[in-house]
Design an enzyme around this catalytic site. Structure first.
Site, PDB file in Angstrom:
ATOM      1  N   LYS A 288       0.836  -1.038  -0.209  1.00  0.00           N
ATOM      2  CA  LYS A 288      -0.541  -0.470  -0.238  1.00  0.00           C
ATOM      3  C   LYS A 288       0.450   0.802   0.003  1.00  0.00           C
ATOM      4  CE  LYS A 288      -3.411  -2.779   2.144  1.00  0.00           C
ATOM      5  NZ  LYS A 288      -4.124  -3.383   3.109  1.00  0.00           N
TER       6      LYS A 288
ATOM      7  N   GLN B 105      -4.731  -1.363   9.409  1.00  0.00           N
ATOM      8  CA  GLN B 105      -4.245  -3.054   8.687  1.00  0.00           C
ATOM      9  C   GLN B 105      -4.797  -4.227   9.668  1.00  0.00           C
ATOM     10  OE1 GLN B 105      -3.320  -3.570   5.190  1.00  0.00           O
ATOM     11  NE2 GLN B 105      -3.712  -5.655   6.323  1.00  0.00           N
TER      12      GLN B 105
ATOM     13  N   ASP C  29     -11.083   2.375   3.579  1.00  0.00           N
ATOM     14  CA  ASP C  29     -11.353   1.113   3.967  1.00  0.00           C
ATOM     15  C   ASP C  29     -13.145   0.421   3.544  1.00  0.00           C
ATOM     16  OD1 ASP C  29      -9.259  -1.230   3.850  1.00  0.00           O
ATOM     17  OD2 ASP C  29      -9.212  -1.441   6.034  1.00  0.00           O
TER      18      ASP C  29
END
Ligand code: NAP
Length: 289
Positions: free
Chosen positions: A49, A93, A116
């Site tokens: 990412k 994460q 997200d």
């Protein structure tokens, strides 16, 4: 049979985003990447990412608290990022350590920075077909793979295997949208579904997201179907230096010859998840400006 090349399609999207970012007025978008502890898979996902952000011109802010951080400590960290006008998107994460409630963490992220797409408000906006929300990256990537490889979804029977909040449910909601790129008839299956093969055999488009290596076999697939394999599973393999190989939820060698199109693992859905995170971050920058 045609392979759907996720690496190629993701690279196209990354290139488009790079052009868009260069044309944005003011500062570049900024993505906060929060990784708790040193879990090797998380280290690798966050690195990908970070690299994609750098390619596009997105500033990444890396925050790596120790695995011992408390839930309140993580909340305080997120509150700080929520209040920081220089941060457009926040990604925490997963998986998080067991002592931290993951859903509570996802809810703590301000909805307008939730790139997200796991926040309650964004899931609600998806159900309401409100395009100002952020859609979870993996399902958004699946729809892009279908669109960009010329698969018409409208009017088709999409069968989704799996009902998680991260993949299965949002994938079903997306395929159901009243949009020309969606408009599918959707069936969602899970661990309690009876007569599963009879249902999957009806799929024009089969999306497998259950996390069980090579679960979908040839007898479960209609000839000519499009198969999207979301699964990422490690299977022991002594011929590999690492001692394992990656495989999807679909038994590729027997299913692929039957399909009109299929995604490989790796190189199918995975790269699209990162590309959609980048797309959401650029969207957040635009919407938050
Ligand atoms: P998850 O939260 O574990 O959900 C799995 C779903 O599959 C559940 O709904 C479960 O049903 C269902 N299921 C399990 N066993 C089943 C069976 N035998 N028959 C029918 N349904 C069954 O997993 P997830 O987060 O959605 O992830 C699924 C897979 O996708 C994993 O391999 C994961 O690594 C992969 N993934 C890949 C990406 C990517 O970027 N490529 C991103 C996210 C996830 P119940 O609800 O009844 O338990």
């Amino acid at each position: 049979m045609e392979l759907i090349d996720g690496n190629k399609i993701a690279a196209e999207i990354i290139a488009e985003l790079k052009t868009q970012v260069a044309a944005l007025p003011g500062r570049p978008p900024c993505l906060a990447l929060v990784r708790v502890g040193e879990d090797p898979a998380s280290v690798s996902y966050v690195k990908k990412k970070e690299l994609a952000s750098a390619t596009i011109g997105i500033t990444s802010r890396l925050i790596f608290p120790p695995v011992t951080i408390t839930q309140d400590g993580l909340f305080a960290l997120i509150d700080g990022l929520n209040a920081d006008p220089a941060v457009d998107g926040i990604l925490v994460q997963s998986p998080l350590p067991k002592h931290i409630n993951e859903t509570a963490v996802f809810r703590r992220i301000a909805a307008h920075k939730d790139v997200d797409g796991f926040h309650t408000l964004n899931l609600g906006k998806l159900a309401q077909e409100d395009e100002t929300g952020f859609v979870a990256c993996t399902p958004a990537g699946i729809m892009q793979l279908l669109q960009r490889s010329g698969v018409a979804v409208s009017g088709k029977h999409v069968v989704v295997l799996g009902r998680s909040l991260i993949v299965g449910k949002p994938a079903a909601l997306l395929a159901l949208q009243r949009r020309p790129w969606a408009n599918a008839t959707v069936t969602v299956c899970h661990s309690q579904t009876a007569s599963l093969p009879a249902l999957t055999r009806q799929a024009d488009i089969l999306i497998a997201a259950i996390g069980k290596a090579e679960f979908v076999t040839a007898d479960m697939v209609k000839p000519g179907a499009v198969v999207i394999d979301v699964g990422v599973n490690r299977v022991a393999d002594s011929t590999k230096k690492s001692g394992y190989r990656l495989t999807g939820d679909v038994h590729f060698p027997t299913v692929a010859p039957l399909c009109s199109k299929i995604t490989p693992v790796p190189g199918g859905v995975g790269p699209m998840t990162v590309a959609m995170l980048m797309q959401n971050t650029v969207k957040a920058r635009r919407q938050n400006a």
